[in-house]
Design an enzyme around this catalytic site. Structure first.
Site, short mmCIF file in Angstrom:
data_model
loop_
_atom_site.label_atom_id
_atom_site.label_comp_id
_atom_site.label_asym_id
_atom_site.label_seq_id
_atom_site.Cartn_x
_atom_site.Cartn_y
_atom_site.Cartn_z
N LYS A 1 0.85 -1.20 0.00
CA LYS A 1 0.00 0.00 0.00
C LYS A 1 0.88 1.25 0.00
O LYS A 1 1.68 1.46 0.91
CB LYS A 1 -0.93 0.00 1.23
CG LYS A 1 -1.74 1.30 1.39
CD LYS A 1 -2.69 1.25 2.59
CE LYS A 1 -3.38 2.61 2.82
NZ LYS A 1 -4.26 2.62 4.02
N LYS B 1 -10.17 12.92 8.15
CA LYS B 1 -9.74 12.46 9.47
C LYS B 1 -9.69 13.64 10.44
O LYS B 1 -9.54 14.77 10.02
CB LYS B 1 -8.33 11.86 9.38
CG LYS B 1 -8.24 10.51 8.72
CD LYS B 1 -6.83 9.96 8.76
CE LYS B 1 -6.73 8.60 8.10
NZ LYS B 1 -7.46 7.55 8.80
N ARG C 1 -7.95 -0.32 0.74
CA ARG C 1 -8.51 -1.48 0.06
C ARG C 1 -8.90 -1.14 -1.37
O ARG C 1 -8.89 -1.99 -2.25
CB ARG C 1 -9.70 -2.03 0.87
CG ARG C 1 -10.81 -1.03 1.06
CD ARG C 1 -11.74 -1.38 2.20
NE ARG C 1 -11.23 -0.96 3.50
CZ ARG C 1 -11.87 -1.15 4.66
NH1 ARG C 1 -13.02 -1.79 4.67
NH2 ARG C 1 -11.34 -0.74 5.79
N ASP D 1 1.42 6.16 5.68
CA ASP D 1 0.46 5.25 5.03
C ASP D 1 1.04 4.62 3.76
O ASP D 1 0.34 3.89 3.08
CB ASP D 1 -0.84 6.01 4.74
CG ASP D 1 -2.06 5.11 4.89
OD1 ASP D 1 -1.94 4.03 5.50
OD2 ASP D 1 -3.14 5.50 4.40
N GLU E 1 -9.57 3.89 1.97
CA GLU E 1 -9.01 4.00 0.62
C GLU E 1 -7.99 2.93 0.30
O GLU E 1 -7.77 2.62 -0.87
CB GLU E 1 -8.39 5.40 0.43
CG GLU E 1 -6.94 5.56 0.92
CD GLU E 1 -6.77 5.35 2.41
OE1 GLU E 1 -7.76 5.50 3.15
OE2 GLU E 1 -5.65 5.03 2.85
N ASP F 1 -12.27 7.30 3.54
CA ASP F 1 -11.08 7.02 4.35
C ASP F 1 -10.71 5.54 4.32
O ASP F 1 -9.65 5.15 4.78
CB ASP F 1 -11.33 7.49 5.79
CG ASP F 1 -10.04 7.61 6.58
OD1 ASP F 1 -8.95 7.56 5.96
OD2 ASP F 1 -10.12 7.76 7.82
#
Ligand code: BES
Ligand code: MN
Ligand code: ZN
Length: 493
Positions: free
Chosen positions: A266, A278, A352, A289, A350, A348
């Site tokens: 990811k 968020k 997946r 992330d 996102e 949020d």
């Protein structure tokens, strides 16, 4: 950093700035006993007085030494032999490195102790020592205008017995390569998100391929992804000014007939949440992330340096998740590359949405196995804290290997279920599925979502949201699960 191995029978004759001496409680290793003789029984009397008993994580420096060639000795407690394990070993080495970090030491010699736990190999102790040294000396100073002094240590020698020397030599080489990979992972993760955007993440992959000619690198842009039908991935990217990239690396260094292992990482270079924004507090940490992507690049750095005979492919969807007038809305329905439609109920969730298209893209390699690595859910931190990464799989033998590799490297994972019972939580009234399944079992429903795109091969998913970085005073990327994955590739390929 230079790593060497030295065959030694006599610790008293070792010339070194600092001799690091990990010791058990009531230690009876012959080399330590004869060293103590040379020291005039100093260690034994410290033990009797209770100043140093070998208690786990205790350290005691011995200075102004007579009878030995070492300038200094650091006694490091490993605890009772009976209770010894890998986690304790790593913690003790970390404590030792902290204890000498303030001093201007250039060269250290490391006594590699006999391993009191038969489930841990001698080479993994050496490996872990190098890993912990790597953590101790790592600094990220790219954005400091006055650079703090780098750690003074430049050379590390491992003192080993002649019977274990061959094994140690290999372990040291592997450990050094692993450290290079982990440092890359940390550097990428720690970098500021205005710099480490999808484009620069792709550049980092290209540089990696340039440094290691056996790695082939291909970067797909928005147009190419659109042609492939990656509507889900592109929906995440559409709110950002930063262009999305699909980074594909191939390291085909194994037998040509062997199907590759595919690693999917990811790569959300910043996750604001998008329109489902968020809360502000701690949002800076969402630069991490992309740690799944960074760990995959670190693994490639390590295995290419080791020249590992394996076929491995990396697929990294790299995007930024931002709110804007062009951003995806809650309620939007998108079509993934697999043809399945998705109702985006929360922008949020996102990770997946980008991973599902990468998982479909992986099919073209007819992989032996696919492992995706993602900072996917906050819920995994609630479930497992910061100790284990969450493991999910549609193939128990694959899961078992990952669990065992995690134990061997002390880069631990814990398996959670993806029973079909959970799948209806993803039902949508309007599309084939929703992208969220509600609060309960949040990590599991995220994994269940991914499993719908991973039906054509053995697949495992590692949720590293709790393990990939540390918050608080020591904020920073940890480079997990690079060591787990390198071990996995070594064993599985
Ligand atoms: N990147 C986050 C997951 C995350 C959260 C990692 C906190 C580390 C710390 C992910 O994209 C996310 O936002 N997940 C949501 C999913 C929810 C909307 C279903 C979450 O975990 O809150
Ligand atoms: Mn998110
Ligand atoms: Zn995210």
């Amino acid at each position: 950093m230079k790593y060497t191995t030295v065959i030694s029978k006599d610790l008293a004759s070792i010339i070194t700035d600092y001799l690091i001496l990990p010791m058990y409680e009531k230690d009876d290793q012959s080399m330590i006993i004869s060293l103590d003789k040379a020291l005039g029984g100093q260690i034994n009397s410290l033990n009797k007085q209770g100043d140093f008993t070998g208690k786990h994580n205790s350290v005691l420096p011995l200075l102004n030494l007579n009878g030995v060639k070492a300038a200094r000795i650091l006694l490091v407690g490993l605890g009772a032999k009976k209770e010894f394990n890998h986690t304790k070993y790593k913690a003790a080495i970390a404590t030792a490195m902290k204890a000498i970090s303030q001093e201007n030491i250039k060269q250290i010699s490391f006594f590699a102790p006999e391993c009191a736990d038969t489930t841990i190999s001698f080479s993994s102790l050496i490996n872990s020592s190098i890993e912990m040294i790597g953590h101790a000396v790592y600094r990220f100073t790219e954005f400091k205008s006055t650079k703090p002094k780098p750690n003074s240590i430049t050379e590390i020698s491992f003192l080993v017995h002649k019977d274990t020397h061959a094994e140690a030599l290999i372990a040291v080489k592997q450990g050094a390569a692993l450290t290079l990979g982990m440092n890359l992972t940390k550097d990428l993760g720690n970098c500021a998100p205005n710099i480490m955007n999808p484009e620069n993440l792709a550049k980092a992959a290209e540089i990696l391929a340039k440094d290691h000619p056996k790695i082939k690198c291909e970067i797909l842009d928005r147009g190419q992804m659109k042609k492939l039908g990656m509507g889900s991935l592109l929906a995440v990217a559409q709110g950002s000014e930063q262009k999305p990239k699909l980074i594909v690396l191939e390291f085909m260094n194994g037998k040509s007939k062997d199907k590759p292992i595919v690693l999917v990482g990811k790569g959300v270079t910043f996750d604001s949440g998008g329109i489902s924004l968020k809360p502000g507090e701690g949002m800076d940490e969402m630069k991490y992330d992309m740690c799944g992507a960074a760990s995959v690049l670190g693994v490639f750095k390590a295995i290419a340096t080791m020249d590992l005979k394996a076929n491995v492919v990396a697929i990294i969807p790299a995007v930024e998740n931002m709110p804007s007038g062009s951003a995806a809305r809650p309620g939007d329905i998108v079509t993934s590359m697999s043809g399945q439609t998705i109702e985006i109920l929360n922008t949020d969730a996102e990770g997946r949405l980008i991973l599902c298209d990468a998982l479909t893209y992986a099919e073209k390699y007819s992989p032996k196995a696919v492992v995706d690595i993602a900072t996917l859910t906050g819920a995994i931190i609630v479930a497992l804290g910061n100790t284990c990464s969450g493991l999910f799989s549609n193939d128990q033998s694959l899961a078992d290997i990952l669990i065992s590799c995690g134990q061997k490297t002390d880069d631990k994972v814990w398996q959670l279920p993806i029973f079909d019972d959970y799948q209806p939580l993803l039902d949508s009234n309007f599309a084939d599925m929703a992208n969220i399944g509600g609060r309960a079992g949040g990590s599991i429903t995220a994994a269940c979502f991914l499993s719908r795109f991973a039906k054509k091969y053995p697949w495992a998913h590692l949720d590293i949201a709790g393990t990939a970085w540390k918050s608080g005073k020591e904020k920073g990327a940890t480079a997990r699960p690079v060591s787990l994955l390198v071990e996995f590739i070594t064993r599985y390929a």
